[in-house]
Design an enzyme around this catalytic site. Structure first.
Site, PDB file in Angstrom:
ATOM      1  CG  HIS A 124     -14.370  12.064 -17.049  1.00  0.00           C
ATOM      2  ND1 HIS A 124     -14.685  13.034 -17.986  1.00  0.00           N
ATOM      3  CD2 HIS A 124     -14.845  12.548 -15.864  1.00  0.00           C
ATOM      4  CE1 HIS A 124     -15.315  14.037 -17.412  1.00  0.00           C
ATOM      5  NE2 HIS A 124     -15.418  13.781 -16.104  1.00  0.00           N
ATOM      6  CB  CYS A 140     -14.577  14.900 -13.213  1.00  0.00           C
ATOM      7  SG  CYS A 140     -15.600  13.727 -12.285  1.00  0.00           S
TER       8      CYS A 140
END
Length: 306
Positions: A124, A140
């Site tokens: 992301h 992440c």
């Protein structure tokens, strides 16, 4: 009454045909979509904090990323991309999607890690561009916002991302995970009867196989190599050997006898033969040592006399 019954049956049959056609079209569309996703692969190397995007067997683009604050936070493995979301909220702190303070940025590529179905781990964006390239995340994979926008548009749902910590090249990692990278230069040495020789054209690696340039190699082995434009075949001949081969096929003729080989390739206009088949096609035994990237060719007559 019969006319009404016949008309009703015709209408029912037409409806069934329409339904079958629609179902078939949907199945084909799904098949094509899934198939098209197989030509893509993302590789994330935590050792370098780099991400590579492969498409059509080629490394298309490399990006700098940020990964877990500690090595265990960003899971390693091969994960399916299961969703792509624009402006995903940061639920933990109640930050709306698209908000400049959202640590997820405005693009989310969800990974199915251990059954999380794209809800927990993702590639992301960010709200702190200076963090990219560092080990800072809770698990992440962060990218520069410009980079994630670019990748988001290219990558397809149902393709895969490999996350690893490795000293290998991106191409090697991709191959080790079953992705067919196009031909790559193979930096190996050729030793013929104990003497290192130089090829004018490099060997290549494709689909985990080494291929050697036919003309170049057979001339080093003492053969004359000629191309026949009429039959579209290449012939190598020397004392005791006549080899005839049609490029891009899996067969050849050696001294009049047909033999099966792995399919040859064309690369930069040259015929490339699989290394593993050179012993079948020549008067030389072949031995490859992976630890020093060296190919040894020994004359069968020499080997027999020892």
């Amino acid at each position: 009454m019969r006319k009404q019954l016949r008309a009703g049956m015709i209408m029912m049959l037409a409806a069934v045909l329409v339904t079958m056609t629609a179902w078939t079209g949907t199945a084909d569309a799904n098949t094509n979509r899934i198939s098209s996703s197989q030509d893509q692969l993302i590789v994330v190397n935590k050792k370098t904090n780099k991400l590579a995007f492969f498409e059509g067997g080629k490394l298309v683009q490399e990006y700098t990323v940020a990964t877990g604050l500690t090595p265990d936070l960003t899971p390693e493995g091969k994960f399916k991309i299961v969703n792509k979301i624009k402006n995903r909220p940061y639920y933990k702190e109640g930050i709306k999607g698209g908000d400049p303070t959202n640590p997820l940025g405005d693009r989310w590529i969800g990974l199915d890690v251990n059954g999380t179905k794209g809800t927990t781990y993702a590639i992301h964006g960010n709200n702190n561009e200076r963090s990219i390239g560092k080990y800072v995340s809770a698990g992440c994979i962060r990218m520069h916002n410009k980079s994630i926008h670019e990748l988001f548009e290219k990558v397809k749902v149902n393709s895969y991302a490999v996350v690893t910590t490795s000293s290998l090249s991106f191409e090697e990692i991709a191959r080790n995970n079953g992705y067919d990278v196009g031909p790559q230069k193979y930096n190996g040495k050729i030793v013929i009867n104990g003497t290192e020789q130089k090829l004018t054209q490099s060997m290549i690696m494709s689909d985990q196989r080494i291929f050697v340039p036919m003309r170049d190699l057979f001339q080093l082995l003492g053969a004359t190599v000629q191309w026949d434009n009429t039959t579209k075949t290449v012939t190598a001949y020397s004392r005791g050997l006549v080899l005839v081969h049609k490029p891009l096929t899996g067969s050849a003729t050696v001294n009049g006898s047909s033999v099966s080989i792995n399919t040859s390739m064309m690369h930069n206009g040259s015929v490339m033969l699989p290394l593993r088949d050179i012993s079948t096609l020549s008067q030389f035994d072949v031995h490859w040592e992976s630890k020093n990237n060296t190919v040894y060719l020994t004359s069968k007559a020499t080997a027999t006399s020892k």
